[in-house]
Write an enzyme that holds these catalytic residues in place. Sequence first.
Site: not given
Lengths: 576, 576
Positions: B264, B335-337
């Site tokens: 992100h 989050d969300e690699v």
Amino acid sequence: MDYRKPSFSFFSFFTIILCSNIPQISAVEYPINVWPKPTTFFWPNPQAILLAGNFTISAPEHRYLTPAVDRYLRQVLMEHHLPLVNPPLNLKSAPPLTALVITVADVNSPLTHGVNESYSLAVPSSGENAILTAQTVWGAMRGLETFSQLVYSSPSSVACGLYISDVPLFMHRGIMLDTSRNYYGVKDLLRLVKAMSMNKLNVFHWHITDSHSFPVVLPSEPELARKGAYGESMKYTAADVRNVVEFGMEYGVRVVPEIDMPAHTGSWAEAYPEIVTCANMFWWPAESDWPNRLAAEPGTGQLNPLHPKTYQVVKNVVHDVATMFPDQLYHAGADEVVPNCWKVDPSIQTFLSKNGTLSQILEIFVNTTLPYITSLNRTVVYWEDVLLDAEIKVSPSLLPPENVILQTWNNGPNNTKKIVDSGYRVIVSSSDFYYLDCGHGDFVGNNSKYNQPPGTPQGDGDSWCGPFKTWQTIYNYDITYGLNEAESKLVLGGEVALWSEQADSTVMDPRIWPRASAMAEALWSGNRDETGKSRYAEATDRLNEWRYRMVTRGIYAEPIQPLWCVKNPGMCNTVH
Amino acid sequence: MDYRKPSFSFFSFFTIILCSNIPQISAVEYPINVWPKPTTFFWPNPQAILLAGNFTISAPEHRYLTPAVDRYLRQVLMEHHLPLVNPPLNLKSAPPLTALVITVADVNSPLTHGVNESYSLAVPSSGENAILTAQTVWGAMRGLETFSQLVYSSPSSVACGLYISDVPLFMHRGIMLDTSRNYYGVKDLLRLVKAMSMNKLNVFHWHITDSHSFPVVLPSEPELARKGAYGESMKYTAADVRNVVEFGMEYGVRVVPEIDMPAHTGSWAEAYPEIVTCANMFWWPAESDWPNRLAAEPGTGQLNPLHPKTYQVVKNVVHDVATMFPDQLYHAGADEVVPNCWKVDPSIQTFLSKNGTLSQILEIFVNTTLPYITSLNRTVVYWEDVLLDAEIKVSPSLLPPENVILQTWNNGPNNTKKIVDSGYRVIVSSSDFYYLDCGHGDFVGNNSKYNQPPGTPQGDGDSWCGPFKTWQTIYNYDITYGLNEAESKLVLGGEVALWSEQADSTVMDPRIWPRASAMAEALWSGNRDETGKSRYAEATDRLNEWRYRMVTRGIYAEPIQPLWCVKNPGMCNTVH
């Protein structure tokens, strides 16, 4: 004449702006866009010129066009809209534009159902006057809106070297707002009308009353609002209504009133309990089945068609409303008559015991009220239920198609087809596509659905018409789906609808906009490009930009994407 | 001491207001309510007295309590709230209330994670001074809010003859707002903090940056905002941040910053392209499978943990943010690699070709950044992914539970349990219950889902976390579901989250309120009544009233029912 055909000469203009045979570029690539997209947008060599500081708009004097011209003049001089993505336009070194000249062929055409709204607009690149030509002042207002959207930046510049010929696909393009379940202030209604005009929508369908409140003050029946409104500050006076109607005229938006009846009339019982059955009862008695409930939702009450006083009150109401609202269309409701609400009434029980039916009772009501409304030179709009309800409906013989238009909300295109195949004109408000209130869950209290153990599938969230209708869902709906050409001609247009169980002025703007804009374009110039392909992907960037412009104009439309997507066109698509 | 236990004497007050053994009436029947409902509300004989025109509030001088007292004094004298349903209260013919006297046991306790927020409030019916007692000034602010909600009408009256002893169930009660996907003005953030304080929420989790924009101006890294913000007018300067943080202190609301990383971070690439992998790429290349996309959603970019310059920039960022935001908690994202975003980078490809793994790369990042953040005396909050992601995660040995708190968003109570069973404290933001953005469809463009023939089932509307989370869904969620007592102690509280793909200032208030109020009560005093029964049905009328009061206080909370339901309590329920 066919209202869909512009009356001016298309070709005379070509000689002005065209030097050679430049191929028309795809609409997708235009650096400045108008929402809803015009039918024809011819802009072979996109450029812009400055607007002169002494820019003027000339137009024939007219009670409603003149204030509209004043308004748009102020707007184009002062808006200074900065597009989110800089339009890659050369500012032409030509004299600035000093005038927009409006000519109207017939200044006397009133704003009626089916009025000609076509216009043509030419903005030369030479600095010569821009020309707006329209058949009616209402078409001129549409052209003024288009012109205003071509103006941007500071100092004000205007797209030039273009020619627009524009005419709506559908004559009826509206928004229904329910002001009974929750109240909206007059200033909210005016802002709604203003935003409608920006989107070339032309009908504000005002669902004024329902079982929950009766906010409109009627001269002949003042008790209805005195006792049935939510409170002193939550009424619409005669002056308020005049204000909304006149404001609508200045914006080219008709106001069609709806006094829903005979169902959805619980609020009438505050003043006249004797004419309302099942009023103020709990809507769904314990242990009774769904078909035996007393109303479609909490808030019970239906007019009693067997009580003589009902007609005395209804006649006064209709008379007053028709006087206050000059429009040719009068919406008389007739949706969701619920059997049990009538069945609990002794007089109706007696009628039924003598082999009468509930449909006969509704027929008595329609046959007593419809002729009165039509006697006032009104075309009556009913919700489709009056013809299509499974249990309580009236014979088509009582609903002359020349006097009656039906508004569909159930069963998608199937009911549209049933209605036109019965010979009626139809207004499309399919709840599968056009209901703006869906998707926010159930408003009814004490619903154990929301108290399940974690892991219980949440389904559609218990919103009866869920899921939420996205702008794309609305944009892509073809309201003549499955109809042949003759059937399609009976489809007058559509209305998105905001029922107000979970809405009031705090959320009015974002619930309605930009989703109503999506319908506005689909009904004005369609949802397909020149090749017949769905254009919703291309529309995304344009709608983003238009939404931001609405916000800067004071309409709190909700965002549809991260701003990043607007600044990186195409990068937020599913497919590159 | 245990922060959940009030420190004052409960029983000394009883002798003041009780003449005899009057049984405690059920909370349901109280004519005036406080939201969130206090833990103990003892009001044996509901009455009210006038507030004296010269009413005063006395309190110890304190940098933040003093302005709060001034604010509440103005509010109780000038609000004149008119309840929607008139409270059936006798106005007692006693001398008006002239003073609220506040005593604070420890005026020096700073506003920290876990600070004691308990208070007791007594409003005698005799006209004697009202007494507010708290351990800390922050508890005093909670009590002031409670007092303000007991005042109503014009002239101002206040509920009297009551005693409240109040303490929150959970210490962390927050709202997460994403200001990267769309921008919110500082005045919006201040209004959010104000509304949080009204609801006794105490943590504003500010998700400041993401791939879409980098709005915060950092002294050591000014290029990040200069190039990564949406525009000059869409930045938060150091002065803006100070303003928000100080405002928060005056309202008893802590501000926890989040600079999401290493994923992100696309917006960082505007200033430092060399430290960001896969920046500005199309997020989901044609014909690639979902696991092979480059980001969780449009807007790509992840910091490269193998590039030395990454840490130079990150260290400056962390240092500046920790300086600007004094709170003990620092949210570091994680989050969300997404695998492919790293895999497209040559340096990472080299690492992987030598039998390295993506998880090792994340471990390098965490092991280099976490110690630095904790060296600044911060407890680090990470999204749960850092521990629970299926593919890219770090060893728990690198995440010391004394320094790390995990925030859960997937898989409902299952992940909460996994986290606490791993020994970590947890903040609950389960997307099944606490995500406020769900249910508005997909924001990604060109989604053919919305262009299906009529009749195609619409399912959940293609909102990944649909349906819309109603206030009841939020209210009923038990964030310690399935945990034993020891496990439950690691649950610090919860946060509702507003991700801003489809939100900005135009919809901030109605998207957040009153749904965040529902969580506020559930985390303050629970969602069950004295008998252990779910109290959501009873809460409906109270929340309706509270929502209207928020609106009159300038917070555009959305309506949850027709006003009719409020005026006819119980009549809008599913079951009578």
